[in-house]
Design a protein around this motif. Structure first.
Motif, PDB file in Angstrom:
ATOM      1  N   THR A  34    -106.218  21.422-121.394  1.00  4.32           N
ATOM      2  CA  THR A  34    -106.026  20.805-120.080  1.00  4.32           C
ATOM      3  C   THR A  34    -105.089  21.643-119.223  1.00  4.32           C
ATOM      4  O   THR A  34    -105.345  21.874-118.030  1.00  4.32           O
ATOM      5  CB  THR A  34    -105.458  19.376-120.239  1.00  4.32           C
ATOM      6  N   SER A  38    -106.057  23.816-115.767  1.00  2.00           N
ATOM      7  CA  SER A  38    -105.311  23.649-114.525  1.00  2.00           C
ATOM      8  C   SER A  38    -104.810  24.989-113.999  1.00  2.00           C
ATOM      9  O   SER A  38    -104.863  25.249-112.794  1.00  2.00           O
ATOM     10  CB  SER A  38    -104.131  22.699-114.727  1.00  2.00           C
ATOM     11  N   ASN A  81    -101.602  19.432-110.420  1.00  2.68           N
ATOM     12  CA  ASN A  81    -102.933  19.196-110.984  1.00  2.68           C
ATOM     13  C   ASN A  81    -102.855  18.964-112.483  1.00  2.68           C
ATOM     14  O   ASN A  81    -103.499  18.059-113.030  1.00  2.68           O
ATOM     15  CB  ASN A  81    -103.836  20.393-110.672  1.00  2.68           C
ATOM     16  N   GLY A  84    -101.354  15.514-113.322  1.00  3.40           N
ATOM     17  CA  GLY A  84    -102.358  14.470-113.087  1.00  3.40           C
ATOM     18  C   GLY A  84    -103.408  14.425-114.184  1.00  3.40           C
ATOM     19  O   GLY A  84    -103.798  13.344-114.645  1.00  3.40           O
ATOM     20  N   SER A  85    -103.849  15.609-114.629  1.00  3.48           N
ATOM     21  CA  SER A  85    -104.869  15.672-115.687  1.00  3.48           C
ATOM     22  C   SER A  85    -104.338  15.145-117.011  1.00  3.48           C
ATOM     23  O   SER A  85    -105.036  14.431-117.742  1.00  3.48           O
ATOM     24  CB  SER A  85    -105.355  17.113-115.858  1.00  3.48           C
ATOM     25  N   MET A  87    -101.908  12.974-117.430  1.00  2.00           N
ATOM     26  CA  MET A  87    -101.745  11.515-117.303  1.00  2.00           C
ATOM     27  C   MET A  87    -103.086  10.808-117.475  1.00  2.00           C
ATOM     28  O   MET A  87    -103.194   9.822-118.204  1.00  2.00           O
ATOM     29  CB  MET A  87    -101.157  11.178-115.917  1.00  2.00           C
ATOM     30  N   GLU A  88    -104.109  11.357-116.841  1.00  2.00           N
ATOM     31  CA  GLU A  88    -105.439  10.731-116.880  1.00  2.00           C
ATOM     32  C   GLU A  88    -106.065  10.800-118.266  1.00  2.00           C
ATOM     33  O   GLU A  88    -106.617   9.821-118.773  1.00  2.00           O
ATOM     34  CB  GLU A  88    -106.345  11.428-115.855  1.00  2.00           C
ATOM     35  N   LYS A  89    -105.960  11.955-118.920  1.00  2.00           N
ATOM     36  CA  LYS A  89    -106.656  12.158-120.196  1.00  2.00           C
ATOM     37  C   LYS A  89    -105.916  11.554-121.383  1.00  2.00           C
ATOM     38  O   LYS A  89    -106.545  11.140-122.362  1.00  2.00           O
ATOM     39  CB  LYS A  89    -106.880  13.655-120.439  1.00  2.00           C
ATOM     40  N   GLY A  91    -103.060   9.284-121.119  1.00  2.00           N
ATOM     41  CA  GLY A  91    -102.300   8.072-120.835  1.00  2.00           C
ATOM     42  C   GLY A  91    -100.801   8.280-120.765  1.00  2.00           C
ATOM     43  O   GLY A  91    -100.029   7.353-121.034  1.00  2.00           O
ATOM     44  N   SER A  93     -97.064   8.981-119.042  1.00  2.00           N
ATOM     45  CA  SER A  93     -96.383   8.637-117.795  1.00  2.00           C
ATOM     46  C   SER A  93     -96.199   9.904-116.972  1.00  2.00           C
ATOM     47  O   SER A  93     -96.310  11.023-117.480  1.00  2.00           O
ATOM     48  CB  SER A  93     -95.011   8.027-118.090  1.00  2.00           C
ATOM     49  N   ASN A  94     -95.902   9.726-115.693  1.00  2.00           N
ATOM     50  CA  ASN A  94     -95.679  10.870-114.814  1.00  2.00           C
ATOM     51  C   ASN A  94     -94.541  11.736-115.339  1.00  2.00           C
ATOM     52  O   ASN A  94     -94.630  12.966-115.360  1.00  2.00           O
ATOM     53  CB  ASN A  94     -95.374  10.378-113.399  1.00  2.00           C
TER      54      ASN A  94
END
Length: 198
Positions: A34, A38, A81, A84-85, A87-89, A91, A93-94
């Motif tokens: 990931t 990016s 980017n 964000g990836s 976090m999305e993939k 789970g 936290s920021n």
């Protein structure tokens, strides 16, 4: 170039990803992939969008602002980017994703800069990087086409762009060279030489 980049990410991910309890071991490779995607995607967008000067500045070590690579707008975009990836993939936290990127990205890019700005280290060079980003052209193909990215990269590596650098780059772009920049057939180099009285 892509294999070397992935290797740099693996080298810089031991603490941030492999030893990170927030990333289960079975997801280690996917998390590194990931980050890799990016970085490549961010650099590719800049190259294909025409920001070659920004990329050259970054990869020659002149692209940091305020002394930090993470303040460079290209790097900041890649980091955003990647966060964000992750976090999305996975789970995350920021802040957890941000910590990973803050640990991995500067080391990866610093290694890239060190390799590309060193003429004696040919494991990574501007030609290979730009060829990969612009569609996989090999560096020698670029040189046959008259565009030597390595020459431009080394011209900028000292952080200055003087008239000699411009002449060399101009000659490279149109298949001339600095030796005939003042004569007929010097291409852009000859034109620039005439304009500046060289």
């Amino acid at each position: 170039m892509l294999e070397q980049l992935m290797s740099l990410i693996q080298d810089n991910s031991q603490d941030a990803i492999v030893n990170n309890p927030a990333i289960p071991n079975q997801n280690n490779n996917a998390a590194m992939q990931t980050v890799f995607q990016s970085v490549v995607g961010g650099l590719q967008n800049e190259a294909q969008g025409g920001n070659l000067s920004g990329l050259m500045g970054l990869l020659s070590g002149q692209g940091g602002q305020g002394g930090s690579l993470m303040n460079n707008p290209i790097v900041a975009g890649i980091a955003q980017n990647a966060i964000g990836s992750l976090m999305e993939k996975f789970g995350l936290s920021n802040s957890a994703a941000g910590n990973i990127i803050a640990q991995v990205l500067p080391g990866v890019l610093s290694s890239m800069i060190s390799k590309t700005s060193n003429p004696n280290d040919n494991s990574m060079d501007f030609g290979g990087i730009m060829g990969s980003l612009l569609g996989g052209q090999a560096p020698q193909q670029q040189q046959q086409g008259g565009f030597d990215f390595n020459q431009i990269g080394y011209a900028l590596a000292d952080g200055k762009l003087d008239m000699n650098d411009v002449m060399r780059i101009g000659g490279s772009l149109l298949g001339g060279n600095s030796g005939n920049a003042g004569g007929a057939g010097g291409g852009l180099g000859g034109l620039l030489g005439g304009l500046f009285g060289k």
